[in-house]
Design an enzyme around this catalytic site. Structure first.
Site, PDB file in Angstrom:
ATOM      1  N   TYR A 147       0.862  -1.182   0.000  1.00 18.02           N
ATOM      2  CA  TYR A 147       0.000   0.000   0.000  1.00 18.02           C
ATOM      3  C   TYR A 147       0.894   1.227   0.000  1.00 18.02           C
ATOM      4  CZ  TYR A 147      -3.441   3.511   1.306  1.00 18.02           C
ATOM      5  OH  TYR A 147      -4.250   4.630   1.317  1.00 18.02           O
ATOM      6  N   ASP A 242       9.462   2.910   0.110  1.00 14.24           N
ATOM      7  CA  ASP A 242       8.347   3.544   0.818  1.00 14.24           C
ATOM      8  C   ASP A 242       8.453   3.191   2.297  1.00 14.24           C
ATOM      9  OD1 ASP A 242       6.063   4.525   1.889  1.00 14.24           O
ATOM     10  OD2 ASP A 242       4.679   3.516   0.514  1.00 14.24           O
ATOM     11  N   LYS A 270       3.771   9.241   8.819  1.00 15.12           N
ATOM     12  CA  LYS A 270       3.472   8.693  10.146  1.00 15.12           C
ATOM     13  C   LYS A 270       4.418   9.219  11.248  1.00 15.12           C
ATOM     14  CE  LYS A 270       0.636   5.215   8.121  1.00 15.12           C
ATOM     15  NZ  LYS A 270       0.716   4.394   6.926  1.00 15.12           N
TER      16      LYS A 270
HETATM   17  C1  LIG Z   1       0.072   4.802   5.495  1.00 20.48           C
HETATM   18  C2  LIG Z   1       0.910   4.545   4.300  1.00 20.48           C
HETATM   19  C3  LIG Z   1       0.912   5.386   3.189  1.00 20.48           C
HETATM   20  C4  LIG Z   1      -0.057   6.527   3.045  1.00 20.48           C
HETATM   21  O1  LIG Z   1       0.118   7.490   4.023  1.00 20.48           O
HETATM   22  P1  LIG Z   1      -1.121   8.474   4.374  1.00 20.48           P
HETATM   23  O2  LIG Z   1      -0.531   9.467   5.304  1.00 20.48           O
HETATM   24  O3  LIG Z   1      -2.176   7.606   4.965  1.00 20.48           O
HETATM   25  O4  LIG Z   1      -1.560   9.077   3.081  1.00 20.48           O
HETATM   26  C5  LIG Z   1       1.831   5.159   2.190  1.00 20.48           C
HETATM   27  N1  LIG Z   1       2.687   4.113   2.259  1.00 20.48           N
HETATM   28  C6  LIG Z   1       2.692   3.268   3.292  1.00 20.48           C
HETATM   29  C7  LIG Z   1       3.684   2.163   3.329  1.00 20.48           C
HETATM   30  C8  LIG Z   1       1.785   3.438   4.336  1.00 20.48           C
HETATM   31  O5  LIG Z   1       1.742   2.549   5.342  1.00 20.48           O
END
Ligand SMILES: *Cc1c(COP(=O)(O)O)cnc(C)c1O
Length: 436
Positions: A147, A242, A270
């Protein structure tokens, strides 16, 4: 726990549904994944959350990973409060931006130049645009179960294992966009090699979660990340790590670098915002110099680098020392043992627990998952029973399967013992569910 035991949350949900889509601002909060109606929280302090009805829960969601120090950590709250008194947003540069950027660079030297945005979605979306601008190519490789936020091209997961151009997971994503995304199985260097043999010259970037935290928890097999770096270098594509979850969660910095690897671009979110909305992307100087105002790749944000977020992020990173990561490892191990102990005592034999530091994956199924198809073998009903059983005993776990459970540094040994009793209640519900 029944709706009757939390009438205020039930009423709030009724009311919220009249003005907010589905009553929530992000779908996973709706509790549909576990079959029920959501709790509404009013307060969080340390390892605990309190709901509208006054019940207390050990928080094992941690705002999906952001709350690494627990809820409302005093140094972060203090920094936000002080920053707020100085102004909420300027729409012009403030020193807080480079102060946080310098901290990020010290911890992740490959982020030679970076930019702050307001969400992880924006960070990855922008990194992909930079990769396309830099390489002059269009195709992006992602892995099934990865994701990377909800931008169009990344809401694509699997075309039956083959990388024949993805099919979107969401309505509203044009086929023409989804077609530019190649989806490969996680942990499969052979599939990566074949994809590069076939499409190598068209691939702008490979984006990957170095520890996959959005299909339960799936660790990279030895050599998998190195194979991505190798394939990208050979083909002139960029590697985007990511690290929106993993950055500053597993160590003070990025996790993909531990084996001497170095992605071309890194995305963060995060933890680095200290609990306020944030994203960041960055990498090699010559690549990031493509971004406006230095280069032709446009990307902007009214509230990007917001002073409150920057203050929270800096206070958060300053609080993250070796002792915090040591504690996260210990408490993570404690929670893992508590889960396995509770399952063993109740005779639950199909629970597999994966762990990377304070990230924990709970999987009820025939075998431990290593990619999306095996992750999807999870028994959703059993997880739902476990979730509600544990919730009734005061532990708040992710209200959906395929999400990671997060342990915060605020968790004490007593809290681990408390969690174990709640897990046991959860396991009892799983067993009762099977019998019934
Ligand atoms: C949470 C997440 C995102 C998206 O971040 P948001 O702040 O929710 O838009 C992208 N990549 C990873 C791996 C994530 O866990």
């Amino acid at each position: 726990m029944t709706p009757a035991s939390r009438p205020r949350s039930a009423r709030a949900f009724q009311r919220a549904q009249r003005s907010l889509v589905g009553g929530v601002d992000s779908p996973v909060r709706s509790f549909r994944g576990v079959g029920g109606s959501p709790l509404f929280f009013t307060r969080g302090k340390g390892a605990y959350l309190w709901d509208l009805d006054g019940h207390r829960y050990l928080d094992m969601v941690g705002s999906w990973g952001a709350n690494i120090l627990g809820n409302a950590p005093p140094p972060v709250v203090r920094a936000v409060r002080e920053a707020a008194l100085e102004g909420l947003t300027f729409g012009a540069p403030s020193p807080r931006e480079h102060e946080l950027a310098e901290r990020v660079r010290r911890a992740i030297p490959s982020m030679e130049l970076l930019r702050f945005v307001s969400s992880g979605t924006e960070a990855v979306m922008s990194a992909i645009r930079v990769a396309r601008g830099y390489t002059g190519r269009d195709k992006v490789v992602k892995f099934a179960g990865g994701y990377h936020g909800h931008s169009d091209g990344l809401l694509v997961r699997a075309g039956s294992g083959a990388a024949a151009g993805g099919r979107a997971d969401s309505a509203g994503v044009p086929q023409s966009v989804a077609r530019e995304t190649l989806v490969l199985p996680y942990n499969d260097p052979d599939a990566l090699r074949s994809a590069f043999e076939r499409w190598g010259e068209e691939i702008a970037a490979v984006v990957v979660e170095p520890v996959a935290g959005n299909m339960g928890l799936v660790l990279p097999r030895s050599g998998f990340l190195a194979s991505i770096q190798r394939a990208c270098r050979a083909a002139g594509a960029l590697w985007i790590a990511d690290e929106v979850i993993t950055g500053f969660r597993l160590r003070k910095g990025a996790i993909h670098t531990i084996d001497g690897l170095r992605a071309d671009l890194v995305t963060l979110g995060k933890v680095v915002g200290g609990g306020l909305p944030v994203g960041a992307y960055g990498g090699r100087q010559e690549i990031m110099e493509q971004v406006s105002p230095l280069g032709p790749v446009y990307q902007a944000g009214t509230l990007s680098g917001n002073p409150l977020t920057m203050a929270a992020g800096s206070a958060m990173l300053d609080a993250l020392g070796p002792e915090v990561y040591g504690r996260l490892e210990q408490r993570g191990r404690g929670i893992e043992r508590a889960l396995l102990g509770a399952a063993a005592r109740e005779g639950v034999e199909d629970l597999h627990v994966a762990r990377a530091g304070s990230m924990i994956g709970l999987h009820f199924g025939p075998r431990p998952p290593h990619d999306l198809p095996s992750a999807l073998e999870i028994d959703r009903k059993r997880y739902g029973k476990f979730f509600w059983g544990a919730l009734g005993a005061g532990a708040f776990l992710p209200p959906a399967v395929l999400e990671t459970t997060f342990v915060s540094a605020a968790v004490s040994l007593r809290d681990v013992a408390f969690a174990e009793r709640a897990f046991q209640r959860g396991m009892r519900a799983v067993v009762a569910g099977r019998a019934g």
